[in-house]
Write a protein that holds these residues in place. Structure first.
Motif, PDB file in Angstrom:
ATOM      1  N   LEU A 159      33.537  31.819  42.603  1.00 23.32           N
ATOM      2  CA  LEU A 159      33.897  33.237  42.735  1.00 23.32           C
ATOM      3  C   LEU A 159      35.409  33.380  42.786  1.00 23.32           C
ATOM      4  CD1 LEU A 159      33.223  36.223  43.220  1.00 23.32           C
ATOM      5  CD2 LEU A 159      33.042  35.693  45.662  1.00 23.32           C
ATOM      6  N   HIS A 160      36.062  32.500  43.509  1.00 21.95           N
ATOM      7  CA  HIS A 160      37.521  32.527  43.574  1.00 21.95           C
ATOM      8  C   HIS A 160      38.133  32.302  42.187  1.00 21.95           C
ATOM      9  CE1 HIS A 160      41.606  31.707  44.905  1.00 21.95           C
ATOM     10  NE2 HIS A 160      41.560  30.549  44.261  1.00 21.95           N
ATOM     11  N   LEU A 161      37.613  31.338  41.429  1.00 21.63           N
ATOM     12  CA  LEU A 161      38.126  31.087  40.083  1.00 21.63           C
ATOM     13  C   LEU A 161      37.866  32.273  39.158  1.00 21.63           C
ATOM     14  CD1 LEU A 161      37.110  27.345  39.500  1.00 21.63           C
ATOM     15  CD2 LEU A 161      39.284  28.261  40.339  1.00 21.63           C
ATOM     16  N   THR A 162      36.733  32.936  39.358  1.00 17.33           N
ATOM     17  CA  THR A 162      36.412  34.107  38.540  1.00 17.33           C
ATOM     18  C   THR A 162      37.394  35.243  38.791  1.00 17.33           C
ATOM     19  OG1 THR A 162      34.060  33.523  38.498  1.00 17.33           O
ATOM     20  CG2 THR A 162      34.617  35.814  38.038  1.00 17.33           C
ATOM     21  N   ILE A 163      37.732  35.471  40.054  1.00 12.69           N
ATOM     22  CA  ILE A 163      38.734  36.494  40.373  1.00 12.69           C
ATOM     23  C   ILE A 163      40.086  36.097  39.794  1.00 12.69           C
ATOM     24  CG2 ILE A 163      39.929  37.711  42.241  1.00 12.69           C
ATOM     25  CD1 ILE A 163      37.011  38.488  41.907  1.00 12.69           C
ATOM     26  N   GLY A 164      40.380  34.789  39.791  1.00 11.80           N
ATOM     27  CA  GLY A 164      41.616  34.327  39.176  1.00 11.80           C
ATOM     28  C   GLY A 164      41.652  34.600  37.683  1.00 11.80           C
ATOM     29  N   ASP A 165      40.519  34.436  37.005  1.00 12.20           N
ATOM     30  CA  ASP A 165      40.457  34.743  35.578  1.00 12.20           C
ATOM     31  C   ASP A 165      40.617  36.246  35.332  1.00 12.20           C
ATOM     32  OD1 ASP A 165      40.099  32.080  34.839  1.00 12.20           O
ATOM     33  OD2 ASP A 165      37.923  32.193  35.097  1.00 12.20           O
ATOM     34  N   LEU A 166      40.070  37.057  36.227  1.00  7.55           N
ATOM     35  CA  LEU A 166      40.261  38.498  36.111  1.00  7.55           C
ATOM     36  C   LEU A 166      41.732  38.856  36.305  1.00  7.55           C
ATOM     37  CD1 LEU A 166      39.214  41.390  35.830  1.00  7.55           C
ATOM     38  CD2 LEU A 166      38.650  41.356  38.269  1.00  7.55           C
ATOM     39  N   TRP A 167      42.401  38.162  37.219  1.00  5.24           N
ATOM     40  CA  TRP A 167      43.841  38.392  37.413  1.00  5.24           C
ATOM     41  C   TRP A 167      44.611  38.088  36.132  1.00  5.24           C
ATOM     42  CZ3 TRP A 167      48.405  35.702  37.067  1.00  5.24           C
ATOM     43  CH2 TRP A 167      49.524  36.301  37.655  1.00  5.24           C
TER      44      TRP A 167
END
Length: 325
Positions: free
Chosen positions: A228-236
């Motif tokens: 989930l953290h990596l997914t938010i990073g990709d959204l960033w």
């Protein structure tokens, strides 16, 4: 066995360090030197401005000036003493609900793809006769380190500057090469150590610890919290590198901090050492959030003279698209 694992981990981290240093020039973005000090002021007449594309300098007056927006409509912009004022509602009429819907769909889709991939990986590894406890620890470190770099392969939203240029082909695209940076911005080499070694390296090691303590299982709640953290990073990356929404990128960095803290708690519940290692990487996320906040604070919005909105707003200069659009 413990000594061998420690030696293997030390060699692995040394390899990552050498790799990071050898590719430092390729990893660092080439951008112009930050502008230091106040920019020259100018006072063009409203009729001389067909549209407000770039706002340079400060206008030391407290009265409102009328500037023409991109659509030709008159936009009021208030400046007092050169400071950046609040965003003008005359420019941003409403929240971009379509963008928010696509962000939400992108997160849900990527998490579903990641969970499906890890579930299939668990089923495949379980059938291997020579690996009752899963893959070796070092192999999991390398695997999860690669996942730090390529998690965007599971994203339905574009995340690179190259993809952004393709999506905006034929239109205008705002770049951040002229953004001012805070005076305390660290040198470029700090980012080489901060991301590839400290953040990616410790995340990979901590994740491998969780996989080992979970009996070689990848699709666990703890490891999915890291995804989930990596997914938010990709959204960033989508918001900052493709859409160039500076204000929204600030808000997402604090979301990154929260998801990393949540993942550290989940890791700690599985194995305390992994939770502590992951929590250490919060120091770099904190520095990155502070740097981006400072950048947002000192760079006025080109269309309002105030700071960019923290929420996605409707405007022709911002577009949210899926990769296939």
């Amino acid at each position: 066995m413990v000594i061998n694992n420690s030696k293997m981990l030390a060699h692995l981290l040394a390899t990552i360090l050498v790799f990071s240093l050898c590719h430092a020039n390729q990893s660092l973005p080439t951008e112009k030197k930050p502008i230091v000090g106040p920019l020259p002021s100018f006072r063009p007449s409203p009729s001389a401005l067909p549209y407000t594309d770039v706002l340079v300098g400060s206008i030391p007056t407290s009265k409102a000036r009328l500037l023409r927006g991109r659509s030709g409509s008159i936009v009021a912009s208030v400046h007092s003493g050169g400071g950046a004022g609040p965003p003008s509602s005359a420019v941003y009429d409403s929240i971009d609900w379509a963008a928010l819907a696509k962000y939400t769909a992108g997160i849900a889709a990527q998490m579903s793809f990641l969970f499906g991939f890890f579930t299939g990986l668990d089923a495949t590894v379980a059938r291997l006769p020579a690996s009752p406890g899963g893959a070796p620890f070092a192999a999991n470190v390398v695997f999860l380190y690669a996942f730090n770099l390529k998690s965007s392969l599971f994203s339905v939203l574009p995340g690179s500057d190259r993809e952004g240029r393709k999506l905006t082909k034929g239109g205008t695209r705002r770049v951040d090469g002229m953004r001012q940076r805070p005076s305390w911005t660290p040198p470029g080499i700090a980012f080489v150590f901060g991301w590839p070694l400290l953040t990616f390296g410790l995340r990979a090691v901590a994740g491998a610890m969780v996989v080992r303590e979970s009996g070689g299982r990848y699709a666990s709640s703890a490891l999915m919290s890291l995804m989930l953290h990596l997914t938010i990073g990709d959204l960033w990356n989508t918001v900052n590198n493709v859409e160039r929404r500076l204000g929204v990128s600030v808000l997402l960095l604090y979301g990154l901090w929260l998801t990393k803290a949540f993942a550290a708690v989940q890791f700690y519940a599985v194995t305390p050492r992994a939770g502590v290692l992951l929590a250490v990487t919060l120091t770099w996320i904190t520095a990155a959030a502070a740097l981006q906040t400072g950048t947002w604070w000192i760079n006025p919005d080109a269309d309002t003279g105030g700071r960019e909105p923290l929420l996605p707003m409707v405007h022709p200069k911002w577009t949210t698209k899926f990769r296939w659009e």
